[in-house]
Design a protein around this motif. Structure first.
Motif, PDB file in Angstrom:
ATOM      1  N   HIS A 103       0.829  -1.217   0.000  1.00 18.16           N
ATOM      2  CA  HIS A 103       0.000   0.000   0.000  1.00 18.16           C
ATOM      3  C   HIS A 103       0.855   1.256   0.000  1.00 18.16           C
ATOM      4  O   HIS A 103       1.929   1.271   0.596  1.00 18.16           O
ATOM      5  N   VAL A 149      -3.395   3.545  -2.335  1.00 19.22           N
ATOM      6  CA  VAL A 149      -3.344   2.712  -3.540  1.00 19.22           C
ATOM      7  C   VAL A 149      -2.897   1.319  -3.095  1.00 19.22           C
ATOM      8  O   VAL A 149      -1.869   1.169  -2.443  1.00 19.22           O
ATOM      9  N   THR A 150      -3.677   0.297  -3.463  1.00 15.42           N
ATOM     10  CA  THR A 150      -3.331  -1.078  -3.110  1.00 15.42           C
ATOM     11  C   THR A 150      -2.773  -1.786  -4.332  1.00 15.42           C
ATOM     12  O   THR A 150      -3.356  -1.718  -5.413  1.00 15.42           O
ATOM     13  N   CYS A 190      -9.059  -7.904  -9.876  1.00 17.06           N
ATOM     14  CA  CYS A 190      -8.478  -6.874  -8.996  1.00 17.06           C
ATOM     15  C   CYS A 190      -9.590  -6.171  -8.230  1.00 17.06           C
ATOM     16  O   CYS A 190      -9.482  -5.943  -7.014  1.00 17.06           O
ATOM     17  N   ILE A 191     -10.667  -5.849  -8.935  1.00 17.99           N
ATOM     18  CA  ILE A 191     -11.772  -5.135  -8.276  1.00 17.99           C
ATOM     19  C   ILE A 191     -12.362  -6.021  -7.174  1.00 17.99           C
ATOM     20  O   ILE A 191     -12.627  -5.565  -6.063  1.00 17.99           O
ATOM     21  N   ASP A 208      -5.828  -2.015  -6.666  1.00 15.38           N
ATOM     22  CA  ASP A 208      -5.934  -0.877  -7.583  1.00 15.38           C
ATOM     23  C   ASP A 208      -4.913  -0.920  -8.711  1.00 15.38           C
ATOM     24  O   ASP A 208      -5.151  -0.408  -9.800  1.00 15.38           O
ATOM     25  N   GLN A 264      -6.400  -1.105 -17.777  1.00 20.54           N
ATOM     26  CA  GLN A 264      -6.644   0.312 -17.481  1.00 20.54           C
ATOM     27  C   GLN A 264      -7.986   0.813 -17.993  1.00 20.54           C
ATOM     28  O   GLN A 264      -8.574   1.712 -17.387  1.00 20.54           O
ATOM     29  N   ILE A 303      -8.142  -0.223 -13.613  1.00 23.62           N
ATOM     30  CA  ILE A 303      -7.049  -0.777 -12.800  1.00 23.62           C
ATOM     31  C   ILE A 303      -5.720  -0.374 -13.443  1.00 23.62           C
ATOM     32  O   ILE A 303      -5.517  -0.554 -14.647  1.00 23.62           O
ATOM     33  N   VAL A 307      -7.294   5.746  -9.270  1.00 22.40           N
ATOM     34  CA  VAL A 307      -7.603   4.318  -9.110  1.00 22.40           C
ATOM     35  C   VAL A 307      -8.588   3.949  -7.999  1.00 22.40           C
ATOM     36  O   VAL A 307      -9.272   2.941  -8.103  1.00 22.40           O
ATOM     37  N   SER A 308      -8.631   4.739  -6.949  1.00 23.39           N
ATOM     38  CA  SER A 308      -9.294   4.216  -5.741  1.00 23.39           C
ATOM     39  C   SER A 308     -10.794   4.430  -5.682  1.00 23.39           C
ATOM     40  O   SER A 308     -11.290   4.959  -4.709  1.00 23.39           O
ATOM     41  N   HIS A 309     -11.503   4.006  -6.657  1.00 19.37           N
ATOM     42  CA  HIS A 309     -12.943   4.264  -6.602  1.00 19.37           C
ATOM     43  C   HIS A 309     -13.780   3.000  -6.684  1.00 19.37           C
ATOM     44  O   HIS A 309     -14.969   3.067  -6.921  1.00 19.37           O
ATOM     45  N   HIS A 310     -13.162   1.864  -6.529  1.00 22.41           N
ATOM     46  CA  HIS A 310     -13.930   0.636  -6.738  1.00 22.41           C
ATOM     47  C   HIS A 310     -14.406   0.047  -5.435  1.00 22.41           C
ATOM     48  O   HIS A 310     -13.622  -0.115  -4.516  1.00 22.41           O
TER      49      HIS A 310
END
Ligand code: BGC
Length: 755
Positions: free
Chosen positions: A17, A29-30, A83-84, A89, A130, A134, A273-276
């Motif tokens: 992270h 971000v993971t 990934c999701i 991310d 992407q 991701i 990225v971090s919206h999932h």
């Protein structure tokens, strides 16, 4: 945002992270490995701890043989869904390094020995990820082609070779897919660690990269120098780098602008990225796609009529690899597969008449074989034989496997050999086997895919993305691959892979692009159009099938040194039996360019070029010529007088290589510093320490002793959050004969980091 927070942001929070600062609007971000499926660790730990079960996709060296950009785009999309589901991310993938030598332990993680293949397939993979939100991490940038000494070794590469061979695929992916992150390789490139290599990072920026340069895990040798020269994110992180960066900032060595630039890149990525919110994916759909991918990856190398086999026939399956498939290689790309189709299980399910034997006793195998119509022998490597962290020592199967195959072939007329490896092997029995399939490491559906191909339910369509040389000694980098743990001289220059075998007529077992089919394709009516070339491809055999067609370009009368042919474009085409299609290759200037080291730019030499349509590089079906305008006096540092071809080998003396490089190769300085490994210490007075450790077989789970012996001192940072760069400095002082000063520093650092 104050500088303290900024400094904290440029090193991650832990292994996977980045830090988050919600009050500044910067989310976490993971990240997770890649590239052959997800490796989300169940619990943090050193080495490669157990991970959450996931779909195991065919390894990239297998997918390379599909030459199918659409397929790889679909896999990228599927991986994004995975990934999701797992809250990841950024996937640390794909690896697109150029395969310089078949022995490199990580070759199974890379696509090809050709930069066009790696660049196109890499772009498809990145776009698939992407476009679905991701981020990708394009790795390992650059010239990372050996595992031995990988954290410190210096890849010495001449400028034209660097651009044409080792950077080209990265440039393509930057142009076509704009990766959100790029992972800087462990090694040095021309004397400078990749993480500190301004040339490399500026080059990518000029090509259009606007994402985050992240270090490979533990790849930073000097945090301040790395940031100064362009690195943005140090991984894995904790507060290791803080003091060094703070000091550099205070002294003005690291400018505020540089620090701010890294902060901007990381926060842009975090926002992107971090919206999932985790969402499950359709596992069956992914397993179906993994099957299709495996089918498209298996290469039919030889068929003297035995294939496809028939359900009415009886079979002897030989070799444990057919009972327990090797679905991937070892290291950070290893996936804990949710399920694996083993060949024997699939034969059971389909009620095929077969017997299985491990092959332990050759006599018994021959006896059993005589009772069956067909013998299928699975040969290859077991899981740990191909791995991140170390290279193969030779290109051979075990001597037992080679003997078994030979004896079986001597005693049975219908032997099919199935090779399960992620890279080429020698085949001393090649002429004796009736059929040979290169199964590669085809992930969790490999067994079903192989069975479908064996029985003709799927027509094989894959082509080798890498040459199968006859023997290791034929490999152009043979003499300069593992001769020096600290330096690798890329003396063969542009003559790597097929560029060498094809140009110098070196006999190979199977050439680049080789791959047979059960159907037949004909090629006709070649036309050149307005900067394009087209022809008709017809499937005039008995199976619906896929085929990859390749455009190679050569320039016989060139005044500079060139390979006889270079792949410039390819297309994977599916045609039903009897169907035909007009195939068009649009040309572009890059297909005619070479890299001119006087102009430091891509140029076109004026003259008549040969345009060749083929499958394999040594299988050209149609050919035409085209005049191209350009410059008259091209310049290349790779000149004929620098190399000599004799006794079937290319020889480039050190002095000639230095002329090509335009500089002398520096001597390795064996002083003790943070980059010294246990092996280096052995050369000093620390033999006892090295000896004690050498007695232990496995110091860390899944990590070989040789890997640990080659690991630099600074990697101790990864072992414990309490250890800081000051601790390392103290250890270096201690080892350099300043015990009191050194121990004081070590103790002080440990004490302060505990606070
Ligand atoms: C490998 C990378 C990988 C990283 C994180 C490194 O050892 O070189 O490819 O992504 O570890 O696991």
């Amino acid at each position: 945002m104050d500088n303290q927070k900024k400094i904290a942001l440029i090193a991650g929070r832990d292994n996977w992270h980045t830090r988050d600062f919600p009050e500044e609007g910067i989310p976490v971000v993971t990240m997770s490995d890649g590239p052959h499926g997800l490796r989300v660790e169940k619990k943090a730990g050193i080495g490669f701890p157990q991970s959450v079960p996931a779909v195991a996709w065919p390894v990239l060296s297998a997918l390379g043989c599909s030459f199918d950009t659409e397929l790889i785009h679909e896999i990228g999309t599927a991986l994004a869904e995975e990934c999701i589901a797992e809250g990841v991310d950024v996937l640390l993938a794909p690896g697109i390094n150029h395969k310089r030598n078949p022995l490199c332990g990580r070759n199974f993680e890379y696509f090809s020995e050709d930069p066009v293949v790696s660049g196109e397939l890499g772009s498809a993979y990145v776009n698939g990820l992407q476009e679905n939100g991701i981020g990708a991490s394009l790795k390992h940038y650059a010239a990372n082609s050996r595992e031995e000494g990988r954290l410190v070794t210096d890849s010495i590469v001449e400028e034209r070779t660097l651009h044409e061979i080792y950077l080209r695929a990265f440039d393509t992916v930057i142009h076509k897919a704009k990766p959100w992150t790029m992972m800087m390789a462990y090694n040095m490139l021309n004397g400078i660690y990749c993480c500190e290599n301004e040339f490399l990072m500026n080059h990518a920026r000029k090509e259009g990269f606007d994402g985050v340069f992240v270090s490979d895990w533990g790849g930073v040798s000097d945090p301040a120098a790395s940031l100064i020269h362009g690195l943005n994110l140090i991984m894995p992180g904790n507060h290791h780098a803080d003091a060094k960066v703070q000091e550099a900032l205070e002294k003005g060595i690291l400018s505020q602008d540089k620090l701010d630039e890294s902060v901007r890149c990381i926060s842009d990525l975090a926002k992107k990225v971090s919206h999932h919110s985790p969402k499950p994916y359709d596992i069956q759909k992914h397993l179906d796609l993994a099957l299709k991918a495996a089918e498209e990856s298996i290469v039919l190398l030889k068929n003297d009529g035995v294939l496809p086999v028939k359900k009415e026939q009886s079979f002897l399956l030989v070799g444990n690899l057919l009972k327990m498939s090797n679905h991937g290689g070892n290291g950070s790309s290893k996936v804990e597969a949710i399920s694996v189709d083993h060949v024997t299980d699939i034969f059971d399910k389909r009620k095929i008449n077969y017997a299985f034997y491990s092959g332990k006793s050759i006599e018994k195998t021959i006896r059993l074989a005589k009772e069956k119509d067909i013998v299928i022998i699975g040969a290859g490597y077991y899981e740990n034989e191909e791995s991140e962290g170390y290279d193969r020592k030779n290109m051979r199967l075990s001597s037992h496997q080679n003997r078994l195959i030979r004896e079986l072939c001597n005693n049975h007329d219908h032997v099919i050999v199935v090779i399960q490896t992620g890279s080429p092997v020698e085949m001393p029995w090649k002429e004796d086997a009736e059929g040979i399939l290169y199964m590669n490491l085809t992930g969790c559906r490999g067994g079903s895919a192989l069975t479908n191909i064996l029985f003709g339910m799927t027509c094989p369509s894959a082509r080798l993305a890498e040459t199968f040389p006859q023997k290791l000694e034929d490999v152009p980098s043979y003499a300069h691959f593992s001769d020096n743990p600290h330096q690798m001289e890329y003396r063969e220059g542009i003559f790597t892979g097929y560029r060498y075998y094809d140009t110098f007529d070196i006999p190979v077992n199977y050439g680049f692009g080789h791959g047979l089919s059960y159907t037949h394709f004909s090629y006709s009516d070649l036309k050149t159009g307005d900067y394009s070339v087209s022809f008709t491809l017809k499937n005039d055999g008995d199976y619906d099938a896929r085929n990859t067609v390749c455009l190679y370009i050569g320039f016989k009368d060139s005044s500079i040194t060139r390979a006889a042919k270079e792949l410039k474009a390819f297309q994977s085409v599916y045609l039903k039996k009897g169907e035909e299609k007009r195939i068009v290759f649009n040309l572009d200037e890059s297909m005619f360019q070479y890299y001119d080291i006087q102009k430091h730019d891509w140029m076109i030499e004026e003259g008549m070029y040969q345009l060749m349509i083929g499958g394999a590089v040594n299988e050209i079906f149609l050919q035409t010529e085209m005049y191209h305008e350009g410059i008259q006096n091209p310049y290349s540092s790779i000149q004929k007088e620098f190399y000599e071809f004799s006794e079937g080998k290319l020889h480039i003396e050190k002095a000639s290589f230095e002329k090509m490089l335009g500089r002398q190769i520096p001597q390795f300085k064996n002083n003790i510093d943070a980059d010294s490994s246990l092996k280096d210490l052995e050369l000093h007075t620390f033999r006892f320490l090295a000896k004690v450790l050498s007695k232990k077989k496995e110091l860390l789970p899944g990590v070989r002793l040789s890997t640990i012996q080659e690991t630099p001192l600074r990697q101790i940072l990864m072992a414990d959050q309490k250890i800081t760069w000051e601790t390392i400095d103290g250890m270096v002082e201690l080892l350099n004969g300043m015990p009191v000063k050194g121990i004081k520093k070590v103790l002080k650092s440990l004490k302060s980091s505990r606070l």
